[in-house]
Design a protein around this motif. Structure first.
Motif, PDB file in Angstrom:
ATOM      1  N   ASN A 150       2.052   2.496   5.818  1.00 26.19           N
ATOM      2  CA  ASN A 150       2.954   1.426   5.383  1.00 26.19           C
ATOM      3  C   ASN A 150       4.391   1.926   5.530  1.00 26.19           C
ATOM      4  O   ASN A 150       4.876   2.711   4.706  1.00 26.19           O
ATOM      5  CB  ASN A 150       2.664   1.056   3.926  1.00 26.19           C
ATOM      6  N   PRO A 151       5.106   1.500   6.566  1.00 27.27           N
ATOM      7  CA  PRO A 151       6.446   2.032   6.804  1.00 27.27           C
ATOM      8  C   PRO A 151       7.431   1.757   5.670  1.00 27.27           C
ATOM      9  O   PRO A 151       8.336   2.556   5.424  1.00 27.27           O
ATOM     10  CB  PRO A 151       6.880   1.342   8.097  1.00 27.27           C
ATOM     11  N   VAL A 152       7.274   0.636   4.963  1.00 24.68           N
ATOM     12  CA  VAL A 152       8.163   0.327   3.851  1.00 24.68           C
ATOM     13  C   VAL A 152       8.052   1.422   2.790  1.00 24.68           C
ATOM     14  O   VAL A 152       9.051   2.005   2.353  1.00 24.68           O
ATOM     15  CB  VAL A 152       7.821  -1.038   3.217  1.00 24.68           C
ATOM     16  N   PHE A 153       6.828   1.720   2.391  1.00 22.35           N
ATOM     17  CA  PHE A 153       6.592   2.751   1.382  1.00 22.35           C
ATOM     18  C   PHE A 153       7.049   4.113   1.884  1.00 22.35           C
ATOM     19  O   PHE A 153       7.706   4.877   1.159  1.00 22.35           O
ATOM     20  CB  PHE A 153       5.104   2.813   1.023  1.00 22.35           C
ATOM     21  N   TYR A 154       6.734   4.438   3.139  1.00 17.85           N
ATOM     22  CA  TYR A 154       6.975   5.775   3.663  1.00 17.85           C
ATOM     23  C   TYR A 154       8.465   6.110   3.683  1.00 17.85           C
ATOM     24  O   TYR A 154       8.877   7.219   3.354  1.00 17.85           O
ATOM     25  CB  TYR A 154       6.387   5.869   5.069  1.00 17.85           C
ATOM     26  N   VAL A 155       9.289   5.139   4.063  1.00 16.11           N
ATOM     27  CA  VAL A 155      10.730   5.358   4.094  1.00 16.11           C
ATOM     28  C   VAL A 155      11.289   5.430   2.667  1.00 16.11           C
ATOM     29  O   VAL A 155      12.084   6.321   2.329  1.00 16.11           O
ATOM     30  CB  VAL A 155      11.430   4.258   4.914  1.00 16.11           C
ATOM     31  N   GLN A 156      10.871   4.504   1.824  1.00 17.60           N
ATOM     32  CA  GLN A 156      11.357   4.507   0.443  1.00 17.60           C
ATOM     33  C   GLN A 156      10.905   5.766  -0.298  1.00 17.60           C
ATOM     34  O   GLN A 156      11.656   6.314  -1.138  1.00 17.60           O
ATOM     35  CB  GLN A 156      10.866   3.257  -0.296  1.00 17.60           C
ATOM     36  N   TYR A 157       9.723   6.241   0.020  1.00 21.52           N
ATOM     37  CA  TYR A 157       9.200   7.454  -0.627  1.00 21.52           C
ATOM     38  C   TYR A 157      10.057   8.665  -0.273  1.00 21.52           C
ATOM     39  O   TYR A 157      10.322   9.530  -1.112  1.00 21.52           O
ATOM     40  CB  TYR A 157       7.751   7.671  -0.204  1.00 21.52           C
ATOM     41  N   ALA A 158      10.522   8.719   0.972  1.00 23.59           N
ATOM     42  CA  ALA A 158      11.398   9.821   1.375  1.00 23.59           C
ATOM     43  C   ALA A 158      12.681   9.807   0.551  1.00 23.59           C
ATOM     44  O   ALA A 158      13.132  10.843   0.043  1.00 23.59           O
ATOM     45  CB  ALA A 158      11.720   9.721   2.868  1.00 23.59           C
ATOM     46  N   HIS A 159      13.273   8.626   0.403  1.00 24.06           N
ATOM     47  CA  HIS A 159      14.506   8.527  -0.374  1.00 24.06           C
ATOM     48  C   HIS A 159      14.247   8.866  -1.843  1.00 24.06           C
ATOM     49  O   HIS A 159      15.042   9.577  -2.478  1.00 24.06           O
ATOM     50  CB  HIS A 159      15.105   7.127  -0.255  1.00 24.06           C
ATOM     51  N   ALA A 160      13.134   8.391  -2.388  1.00 26.62           N
ATOM     52  CA  ALA A 160      12.811   8.657  -3.788  1.00 26.62           C
ATOM     53  C   ALA A 160      12.577  10.152  -4.012  1.00 26.62           C
ATOM     54  O   ALA A 160      12.995  10.708  -5.038  1.00 26.62           O
ATOM     55  CB  ALA A 160      11.582   7.855  -4.201  1.00 26.62           C
ATOM     56  N   ARG A 161      11.932  10.810  -3.067  1.00 28.09           N
ATOM     57  CA  ARG A 161      11.698  12.255  -3.183  1.00 28.09           C
ATOM     58  C   ARG A 161      13.037  13.008  -3.230  1.00 28.09           C
ATOM     59  O   ARG A 161      13.216  13.936  -4.013  1.00 28.09           O
ATOM     60  CB  ARG A 161      10.874  12.741  -1.992  1.00 28.09           C
ATOM     61  N   ILE A 162      13.954  12.594  -2.383  1.00 29.52           N
ATOM     62  CA  ILE A 162      15.262  13.250  -2.341  1.00 29.52           C
ATOM     63  C   ILE A 162      15.997  13.045  -3.661  1.00 29.52           C
ATOM     64  O   ILE A 162      16.568  13.984  -4.228  1.00 29.52           O
ATOM     65  CB  ILE A 162      16.094  12.720  -1.161  1.00 29.52           C
ATOM     66  N   ARG A 163      15.992  11.820  -4.151  1.00 28.48           N
ATOM     67  CA  ARG A 163      16.685  11.553  -5.412  1.00 28.48           C
ATOM     68  C   ARG A 163      16.047  12.353  -6.562  1.00 28.48           C
ATOM     69  O   ARG A 163      16.741  12.838  -7.453  1.00 28.48           O
ATOM     70  CB  ARG A 163      16.644  10.057  -5.726  1.00 28.48           C
ATOM     71  N   ALA A 173      11.930   9.560   8.252  1.00 30.71           N
ATOM     72  CA  ALA A 173      11.112   9.828   7.069  1.00 30.71           C
ATOM     73  C   ALA A 173       9.943  10.742   7.413  1.00 30.71           C
ATOM     74  O   ALA A 173       9.590  11.638   6.629  1.00 30.71           O
ATOM     75  CB  ALA A 173      10.608   8.518   6.463  1.00 30.71           C
ATOM     76  N   SER A 174       9.347  10.545   8.579  1.00 36.47           N
ATOM     77  CA  SER A 174       8.224  11.389   9.006  1.00 36.47           C
ATOM     78  C   SER A 174       8.650  12.844   9.138  1.00 36.47           C
ATOM     79  O   SER A 174       7.935  13.758   8.702  1.00 36.47           O
ATOM     80  CB  SER A 174       7.666  10.892  10.343  1.00 36.47           C
ATOM     81  N   GLU A 208       0.828  -1.206   0.000  1.00 36.94           N
ATOM     82  CA  GLU A 208       0.000   0.000   0.000  1.00 36.94           C
ATOM     83  C   GLU A 208       0.866   1.262   0.000  1.00 36.94           C
ATOM     84  O   GLU A 208       1.852   1.342   0.739  1.00 36.94           O
ATOM     85  CB  GLU A 208      -0.896  -0.036   1.246  1.00 36.94           C
ATOM     86  N   GLN A 209       0.519   2.229  -0.798  1.00 36.57           N
ATOM     87  CA  GLN A 209       1.278   3.474  -0.851  1.00 36.57           C
ATOM     88  C   GLN A 209       0.636   4.508   0.063  1.00 36.57           C
ATOM     89  O   GLN A 209      -0.126   5.372  -0.371  1.00 36.57           O
ATOM     90  CB  GLN A 209       1.377   3.983  -2.291  1.00 36.57           C
ATOM     91  N   SER A 210       0.961   4.398   1.359  1.00 37.88           N
ATOM     92  CA  SER A 210       0.401   5.320   2.342  1.00 37.88           C
ATOM     93  C   SER A 210       1.348   5.452   3.519  1.00 37.88           C
ATOM     94  O   SER A 210       2.273   4.659   3.685  1.00 37.88           O
ATOM     95  CB  SER A 210      -0.963   4.811   2.842  1.00 37.88           C
ATOM     96  N   LYS A 211       1.105   6.455   4.341  1.00 36.34           N
ATOM     97  CA  LYS A 211       1.903   6.695   5.532  1.00 36.34           C
ATOM     98  C   LYS A 211       1.826   5.524   6.495  1.00 36.34           C
ATOM     99  O   LYS A 211       2.742   5.290   7.294  1.00 36.34           O
ATOM    100  CB  LYS A 211       1.424   7.974   6.221  1.00 36.34           C
TER     101      LYS A 211
END
Length: 574
Positions: free
Chosen positions: A446-459, A517-518, A441-444
């Motif tokens: 889901n910790p897997v998504f939330y952490v990876q989303y932070a890294h993806a945003r930075i990249r 990430a939060s 799930e792509q939501s806050k």
């Protein structure tokens, strides 16, 4: 750099100064003096218990010590405010330059930021998975594999010399059952009708093994008594299962340094040597055990056995190592295996067991204590059960395995990275629910998504900065409280690593990454309303260059944390 360690050093140096001035007595113990985040962030950035723990040995009031210590600390450039609270706690607010320095340090050190020399190259053996080689790894093994592998990586990151080890349980009766099961598949490959009875393994995974056995041996074993084929088929089947297990582990990203065969202990004198070592210490004797607690089985009768005096090393009862018929108990080779590890020179041993091995912990600890004369500690970590769900319903068994959901079932559904991260979102001894839909799930939530989303945003923002011709600066601009909050989270990484490594708790890394990430997402979202907080400042390359420092530092730490968990940071979300 470990900011908490640095500030603690500042505190102890100030205490030394107070002692030199006569305010405190000389020689006070600082072992229990801590510098930690306060329970309530509103109280400050850090808090020390120095006055509280030194009051009794100094004969002074805690508040008096805290007042004197606050006066000394206030003179340091890193301390903005030193405030006494309650009976003598000292809350500290750090100068803005400290948080800027944290970001600069991360960018200077790169991947080395957070690494520790705490382990001092002490040799640690982490044994995990160690499943019977009778079939594919199931979901319970998956959790143990992920936990053990992440723990090994964490200890390596904290400065230990780590060996990852798998103990192959190929010396017991279950391997004979495997051989008989493969023989049935072998007969099936020759066109015969077979029936799986007497506890044999009916899983489809043995069909291919039976066919391969036919290819190698033709019809040489057809119609032959067990005495002709058992040894050969057992060896063939065990190796086939280990090939399967190695492939399963590889799919999860787990690579062992060593595989140790239980069978190698039999007939080689190694079991005898281990028990002789215990006998020389007066810990092996002939005796009769008390009947089992509770309802005594009807077939129980007192028998003289060879016993290990494990109660001398903390166990509840003494344990048999040899049966009355002269054969070894299953405990004897386990003693010999751990004796081998001790003889190999390890300073610490860690065993990762499933929850069903809880009753085995005390006897194993007693054995290691006795074998090493208390020199080598053994920590046994139990991994609790995993409950699988899909579409809100319990996930059904694997037809291929016959009786359980396999590691491959899980990895094929969600991939190794999601599997690994989610398996570490609970402490190892707490039950874990694994919902195939929620972990993707792509939501806050889901910790897997939330952490990876932070890294993806930075990249993503770094790619845009490069396209805009912005050259990132290593000097951060931290003007808003949301920016400082991210820097404060980054400062906790080295301390978190040491706490997690000391307690053998890799799940703390997953929790930390979610919190980091939060903080980062909160800053990003604040920038949606306040353009001055955006990392890319339109038509202002100089301001953008400074803004790039903070997200780059976050990416360094997220990448390091995911590396410990065995998860690959994503470059973009799709």
């Amino acid at each position: 750099m470990n900011l908490f360690s640095d500030i603690r050093t500042l505190v102890t140096e100030a205490l030394d100064t107070l002692a030199a001035e006569g305010t405190l007595p000389d020689g006070l113990p600082y072992d229990n003096v801590t510098v930690e985040p306060p329970r309530d962030p509103a109280h400050g950035d850090m808090a020390t218990n120095a006055a509280m723990v030194l009051a009794k040995p100094s004969g002074l009031k805690p508040r008096d010590i805290a007042d004197a210590l606050a006066g000394k600390l206030a003179g340091d450039d890193r301390i903005d405010v030193a405030e006494v609270a309650g009976p003598g706690f000292l809350n500290l607010r750090l100068a803005a330059s400290v948080w800027q320095g944290v970001v600069e340090e991360i960018l200077a050190e790169g991947a080395a930021y957070g690494r520790s020399d705490m382990g001092q190259e002490r040799r640690v053996n982490v044994e995990y998975v160690s499943a019977n080689p009778t079939g594919p790894l199931h979901v319970g093994h998956t959790r143990g594999a992920v936990f053990g592998d992440a723990l090994a990586s964490l200890l390596d990151y904290a400065g230990y010399d780590v060996t990852r080890e798998y103990y192959i349980n190929d010396g017991g009766a279950q391997v004979d059952v495997l051989a008989r099961s493969v023989y049935l598949r072998y007969l099936e490959a020759h066109g015969q009708e077979v029936a799986f009875e007497d506890g044999t393994y009916p899983g489809d995974y043995l069909i291919e093994v039976g066919e391969r056995l036919k290819q190698v041996h033709g019809d040489a074993f057809v119609g032959q008594p067990e005495s002709v084929w058992l040894d050969e088929v057992r060896s063939f089947a065990t190796e086939a299962m280990m090939d399967m297990i190695r492939a399963d582990l590889a799919a999860l990203g787990v690579e062992m340094d060593r595989f140790f065969s239980e069978k190698s202990l039999y007939g080689t004198g190694r079991i005898e040597a281990a028990l002789d070592s215990l006998a020389a210490k007066g810990l092996i004797y002939e005796g009769v055990l008390e009947p089992p607690k509770g309802k005594v089985p009807e077939d129980w009768e007192p028998r003289e056995q060879t016993l290990f005096r494990s109660t001398a090393h903390g166990d509840d009862v003494d344990r048999p190592v040899k049966k009355s018929d002269g054969s070894w108990t299953y405990f004897a080779p386990d003693i010999a295996y751990h004796y081998d590890k001790i003889e190999r020179g390890y300073d610490e041993l860690i065993d990762v067991f499933g929850a069903d091995h809880g009753g085995y912990v005390k006897r194993m600890k007693a054995a290691v204590s006795a074998l090493s004369d208390g020199r080598v500690p053994l920590d046994v970590k139990l991994t609790q059960l995993v409950k699988l769900y899909k579409n809100g319903e319990p996930f059904k068994m694997s037809k291929r395995a016959g009786t359980f959901v396999t590691l491959r079932d899980v990895v094929d559904q969600v991939g190794p990275d999601v599997t690994r991260f989610h398996m570490l979102t609970r402490k190892n001894d707490a039950p874990l629910d694994f919902d195939f839909d929620k972990v993707l799930e792509q939501s806050k939530d889901n910790p897997v998504f939330y952490v990876q989303y932070a890294h993806a945003r930075i990249r993503s923002v770094l790619r845009k900065a490069e396209a805009a011709g912005v050259s990132p600066s290593d000097t951060p601009q931290l003007r808003d409280e949301a920016e400082v909050a991210v820097a404060k989270a980054l400062a906790e990484w080295p301390r978190l690593v040491e706490i997690a490594a000391r307690n053998h708790e890799p799940h703390r890394v997953a929790f930390y990454l979610y919190d980091l990430a939060s903080a980062f997402h909160a800053l990003w979202n604040k920038g949606n309303d306040d353009p001055s907080l955006r990392f890319l400042q339109e038509d202002d390359a100089a301001a953008s260059a400074g803004k790039m420092a903070l997200p780059r530092a976050v990416a360094v730490v997220i990448s390091a944390g995911l590396g410990i968990l065995g998860v690959t940071p994503v470059e973009e979300m799709r």
